[in-house]
Design a protein around this motif. Structure first.
Motif, PDB file in Angstrom:
ATOM      1  N   UNK A 180      52.444  32.299   2.008  1.00  0.00           N
ATOM      2  CA  UNK A 180      53.397  31.794   1.279  1.00  0.00           C
ATOM      3  C   UNK A 180      54.658  32.783   1.236  1.00  0.00           C
ATOM      4  N   UNK A 181      54.152  34.103   0.800  1.00  0.00           N
ATOM      5  CA  UNK A 181      55.351  35.084   0.885  1.00  0.00           C
ATOM      6  C   UNK A 181      56.094  35.292   1.950  1.00  0.00           C
ATOM      7  N   UNK A 207      56.408  28.978   2.720  1.00  0.00           N
ATOM      8  CA  UNK A 207      55.698  27.815   2.655  1.00  0.00           C
ATOM      9  C   UNK A 207      55.157  27.176   1.019  1.00  0.00           C
ATOM     10  N   UNK A 208      54.974  25.931   0.990  1.00  0.00           N
ATOM     11  CA  UNK A 208      54.688  25.620  -0.433  1.00  0.00           C
ATOM     12  C   UNK A 208      53.054  25.205   0.222  1.00  0.00           C
ATOM     13  N   UNK A 209      52.102  25.931  -0.537  1.00  0.00           N
ATOM     14  CA  UNK A 209      50.695  25.843  -0.400  1.00  0.00           C
ATOM     15  C   UNK A 209      50.094  25.585  -1.890  1.00  0.00           C
ATOM     16  N   UNK A 219      54.307  20.009   1.899  1.00  0.00           N
ATOM     17  CA  UNK A 219      53.767  20.579   0.909  1.00  0.00           C
ATOM     18  C   UNK A 219      52.056  20.677   1.686  1.00  0.00           C
ATOM     19  N   UNK A 220      51.377  21.891   1.823  1.00  0.00           N
ATOM     20  CA  UNK A 220      49.949  22.129   2.257  1.00  0.00           C
ATOM     21  C   UNK A 220      49.101  22.084   1.120  1.00  0.00           C
ATOM     22  N   UNK A 223      46.592  30.412 -12.681  1.00  0.00           N
ATOM     23  CA  UNK A 223      45.352  30.819 -12.516  1.00  0.00           C
ATOM     24  C   UNK A 223      44.485  29.916 -11.567  1.00  0.00           C
ATOM     25  N   UNK A 224      45.033  28.540 -11.491  1.00  0.00           N
ATOM     26  CA  UNK A 224      44.199  27.741 -10.628  1.00  0.00           C
ATOM     27  C   UNK A 224      44.779  27.378  -9.452  1.00  0.00           C
ATOM     28  N   UNK A 225      46.158  27.037  -9.613  1.00  0.00           N
ATOM     29  CA  UNK A 225      47.201  26.719  -8.449  1.00  0.00           C
ATOM     30  C   UNK A 225      48.448  27.535  -8.366  1.00  0.00           C
ATOM     31  N   UNK A 226      48.821  27.773  -7.107  1.00  0.00           N
ATOM     32  CA  UNK A 226      49.967  28.739  -7.013  1.00  0.00           C
ATOM     33  C   UNK A 226      50.716  27.824  -5.939  1.00  0.00           C
ATOM     34  N   UNK A 227      52.039  27.510  -6.140  1.00  0.00           N
ATOM     35  CA  UNK A 227      53.191  26.818  -5.374  1.00  0.00           C
ATOM     36  C   UNK A 227      54.286  27.716  -5.266  1.00  0.00           C
ATOM     37  N   UNK A 228      54.776  27.650  -4.214  1.00  0.00           N
ATOM     38  CA  UNK A 228      56.098  28.327  -4.015  1.00  0.00           C
ATOM     39  C   UNK A 228      56.823  27.147  -2.907  1.00  0.00           C
TER      40      UNK A 228
END
Length: 925
Positions: A47-48, A52-54, A97-98, A123-128
């Motif tokens: 992601x960094x 990407x958007x994962x 989005x993946x 804490x459960x989902x991380x999106x960028x």
């Protein structure tokens, strides 16, 4: 109908086109890098670096371990590889989005979470949010592989003390290191800062740390916590490693013990370090009267015992039922059972290296143990910002319960009259024995950090014993052929002890070079008065007494200087080298009734040693050490060359084969003084190359181990040749006189061989091990005949079962020991010869050397330990209940003989019978 089919086909075509477009989009993104870490760290990095958007379940991803290498690999192939390793699937939405999920249904739940009114729980989902891909090539170059070096230190999380001998490795690679005496390690050629570093230390929770951007010039500190019984109440992400004792499959014949966990084992009085080693294969457990290590057929004097670098010559307390080391003052113990490094020398059998605690560097603490036999207390505190201090005191005390326990000697000491060790006509002579004894020891250590690279440590140890085993013997009437009153008595008083101190300077010159320089002093003293007095009152009232016996004095002083260096070239090559010098003087005086001096020896000797050793790992599965040691000894004026070699090879991740060999010399010996009547004793003397030769041994060791996460099966076979063995013997009673000292020193040779089996369960509520040792120890002395005979320490079979079960804050344990009886030499008869002057001399007829055998030794010990835990999950102590020798087995310690009217009265001096004990251990913090 046809219209519906055409619409469906059109919809499928659109989806396929869309999927193809998505795949083409993913294929434009390429990934380069090496990852050996958890899935969440890999995804965060993607992601960094690639914008990407994962979307993924972080709790799930934290549990998935990944080990992959990518080199300009398209993102779609990367995702396939990651999902295959993690047993997941990925889903790509039209907007790019993946989603990484277990089932397609989870995609919808993740989408609903995103559309919820409240922000997504990070804490459960991380999106960028994604960005244009025109910078991907630049990002890929930034993420190119770059090998780097890492230097670190492993410490106790609470106290800040260093942990020597901890294993540190990069997961899923062959990169590993073992911390040195001060807890430092260096890892080189680490492929990426996304790796996971795993750390293991016996008795502590293992640690897994995901590396991030690292400054190579900084030292990484890894803190470990002691494993406790109530871990179910705490969330622990690392693997639990709560073993008491461990073996390292990459080392040959090495045992490591955790003093923090010793309370869980059954014990006689309190936590005992050296006795715990006796529960492992290859170390005899049937020498109940000695905490010294009888390792692979060797004797305790053939085991080099080092405490903070100085040699300890007396390792026993209280008839051998305690070791000389207070567990509250000990941080780490390593036992090398054979084939040890060129770094160590001067002994034929084994090495026990003990590292003392430094004291907490974070906050002061006080604690101690109280049992029915002894009490000890310790204080540890920081000293300003850069130092620490530890003081530990221990002393036995004699109260009603103490006397009750040691009255076992009264109950189990019996005497019979006859020949050949009591095989002749029976009798009922009783030896009334009431031992009165005490011991104490003191440990102090001051540690000072002189900046980031230098460490100074001063350590002091003193221990003393005062033992009184004097007794009276009641002669039965049928042995008294006169009308006189006879009252034999035995005086048996012994005092002994050890004083040692060292000053050590440790310096980390850079990440590759480390040194330990040490100056030390050690002294040993032993005094024994062992005399028999027979008082006779005649019918007319006149009294007379006849005294026979021996008085011994033994003194030893040892000054030494040592400098050990480590130079690590890379993960595959490390060199150890250094020098050692010592000056020793030994005094031994042995006289009869303080009038007839039989031995009066005072000797000095100097030794100078250099050594070098290389540790090589040419590829991941093979590791070996090759070294040499060369020593000059002033008493003989000769130089002694000692080559050493050991190696291991990993056939698979679980199966390891290993071997070792080497040459070893010993210049100071604890010589056995054979005493048929009163029990053999030993004393320290220096080799002189003539009547007392320099001892030497050759070790040959081979074995294999099979290890899983929960179990270890280990087999080792060994063969040792021994030359230059020495024993002192005078098989003459009465008015013994010696024309020369040397004529009573006997020299010989010997060999030991055996096979050791260990099956250990390392994890779970139930842990423990089964061990079996089949061993032979045989000597040959020309003075005793041309044939080999069983050595004093020969025990053909030893079986040990150690079982521990954890239930909440309780630990229950049981230990069963069985061993073949030891050999001994017995008098068959005595006779008197009158010489021309009218004086008479008594002589003994002796059985063949060690042709008799004691009964088999066995006992069962039980224990239960309750950990005392505060509300904040902090352990503040424990209370232990132990039952020693549960079924009250009468095991014979040794035999004594008294001559009266040419009759041999045999006395069995037995070990302790059933003995309960309670130990309370507390600490303030």
């Amino acid at each position: 109908m046809i219209k519906k089919i055409l619409i469906a086909l059109l919809f499928v075509a659109i989806l396929l086109k869309q999927a193809d477009a998505q795949q083409r989009l993913l294929s434009k993104v390429t990934v380069t890098g090496f990852y050996t870490t958890t899935l969440d760290v890999v995804l965060d990095t993607l992601v960094k670096n690639h914008h990407l958007k994962i979307v993924f379940d972080r709790k799930l991803a934290e549990k998935k371990l990944i080990s992959e290498r990518f080199d300009e690999t398209p993102l779609n192939l990367v995702l396939k590889s990651l999902c295959k390793s993690a047993e997941l699937n990925y889903w790509v939405e039209p907007d790019g989005t993946i989603y990484l999920v277990r089932t397609p249904e989870e995609v919808r739940s993740l989408q609903r979470a995103q559309r919820a009114a409240q922000p997504v729980n990070t804490q459960t989902i991380r999106t960028i949010t994604t960005v244009k891909t025109d910078t991907l090539n630049k990002e890929s170059k930034k993420n190119a592989l770059k090998l780097f070096k890492l230097t670190g230190r492993v410490v106790d999380q609470l106290s800040g003390e260093s942990l020597p001998g901890a294993v540190v490795n990069i997961e899923n690679t062959g990169i590993r290191a073992t911390t040195n005496a001060d807890g430092y390690f260096t890892l080189t050629q680490i492929p990426a800062d996304t790796c996971v570093i795993a750390t293991f230390y016996v008795g502590y929770l293992s640690d897994r740390l995901a590396l991030t951007a690292i400054n190579p010039n900084e030292t990484l500190t890894i803190g470990l916590s002691v494993a406790r019984n109530n871990l179910e109440e705490v969330t622990i992400k690392s693997k639990k490693n709560d073993g008491i004792m461990s073996t390292d499959k990459r080392k040959v014949s090495v045992l490591q013990i955790s003093p923090a966990k010793l309370a869980e084992l059954p014990n006689l009085g309190e936590k005992d370090i050296l006795r715990s080693f006796q529960l492992m294969p290859g170390v005899s457990a049937s020498n109940e009267s000695s905490s010294g290590a009888y390792v692979r057929g060797g004797t305790p004097d053939q085991n080099l015992v080092l405490f903070d670098g100085f040699t300890v010559y007396q390792v026993d307390h209280l008839y051998g039922f305690f070791s000389a080391f207070n567990s509250n003052a000990v941080k780490d113990v390593l036992l090398y059972k054979g084939g040890f490094s060129a770094k160590y020398g001067g002994r034929l059998s084994s090495v026990t290296e003990i590292t003392g605690k430094e004291g907490t560097k974070k906050d002061w603490n006080v604690g101690g143990d109280l049992s029915l036999l002894s009490a000890n207390v310790y204080l540890e505190t920081p000293v300003k910002k850069s130092g620490s201090f530890l003081l530990a005191l221990r002393k036995s005390y004699q109260g009603p319960l103490y006397n009750k326990i040691f009255s076992q000697f009264n109950k189990t000491t019996t005497a019979t009259m006859g020949f050949g060790g009591g095989r002749g006509p029976g009798g009922g002579a009783q030896a009334a024995t009431t031992p009165t004894s005490y011991f104490y020891d003191l440990n102090a250590k001051y540690t000072l950090n002189l900046g980031k690279k230098d460490l100074l440590a001063w350590s002091v140890y003193q221990g003393d014993d005062d033992l009184d085993n004097s007794r009276t013997i009641n002669i039965p009437s049928f042995l008294n052929t006169t009308n006189s009153s006879i009252s034999p008595s035995v005086t048996d008083k012994t005092t002994y002890g050890n004083l040692g101190s060292s000053i050590k300077w440790s310096r980390r010159w850079n990440s590759d070079l480390y040194s330990n320089t040490l100056v030390s002093y050690s002294s040993y003293h032993s005094d024994r008065d062992r005399t028999n007095t027979i008082g006779v009152t005649n019918e007319d009232g006149t009294e007379k007494s006849v005294s026979t016996g021996t008085i011994e004095r033994n003194r030893l002083k040892d000054w030494s200087f040592k400098s050990d260096w480590e130079y690590q070239i890379n993960n595959q090559i490390k060199f150890l080298f250094g020098g050692y010098g010592s000056a020793q003087n030994v005094m031994y005086k042995y006289s009869q009734n303080d009038t007839s001096v039989l031995i009066d020896q005072y000797k000095n000797a100097k030794t100078a040693t250099v050594y070098g050793e290389g540790e090589f790992s040419p590829w991941q599965k093979l590791q070996f050490k090759a070294g040499v040691r060369e020593t000059y000894y002033s008493q003989t004026g000769k130089t002694y060359f000692e080559p050493r070699f050991s190696g291991t090879y990993l056939l698979t991740d679980r199966f390891t084969i290993k071997a070792a060999t080497g040459k070893f010399y010993q210049f100071i010996n604890r010589v056995v003084r054979e005493d048929i009547l009163s029990g053999s004793r030993d004393f320290w003397v220096l080799a002189n190359g003539n009547s007392i030769p320099v001892g030497n041994a050759n070790h040959y060791i081979a074995g294999f181990s099979y290890e899983t996460d929960k179990y270890l099966f280990d087999v080792e076979g060994y063969y040792k040749t021994l030359n230059g063995l020495t024993e002192y013997a005078q098989r003459l009673t009465g008015n013994r006189m010696s024309s020369t000292l040397e004529e009573h020193f006997y020299n010989g040779r010997g060999y030991t061989s055996g096979v050791e089996f260990l099956l250990q369960k390392k994890a779970g509520k139930y842990t423990g091990w089964l061990s079996y040792t089949m061993a032979i120890a045989r000597n040959q002395f020309n003075d005793y005949g041309s044939s080999y005979y069983s050595a004093n320490q020969d025990a053909r079979n030893e079986f040990k079962s150690v079982n521990m079960y954890k239930l909440g804050n309780w630990t229950f344990s049981a230990t069963l020991i069985f061993a073949t009886g030891k050999p001994y030499t017995a008098p068959v008869a005595s006779y008197t010869i009158d010489n021309a002057s009218g004086a008479s001399r008594n002589y003994l007829t002796i059985s063949g050397k060690n042709t008799e055998r004691m009964p088999a030794y066995h006992r069962l010990d039980l224990a239960a330990t309750l950990d005392l835990i505060k509300i904040d999950n902090r352990k503040t102590g424990s209370i232990s209940f132990s039952l020693f020798n549960v079924y009250n087995r009468t095991n014979v310690w040794y035999k004594e003989y008294t001559i009266y009217n040419n009759q041999v009265i045999t006395t069995n001096v037995n070990y302790l019978g059933f003995t309960p004990n309670i130990t309370l251990s507390l600490k303030w913090k």
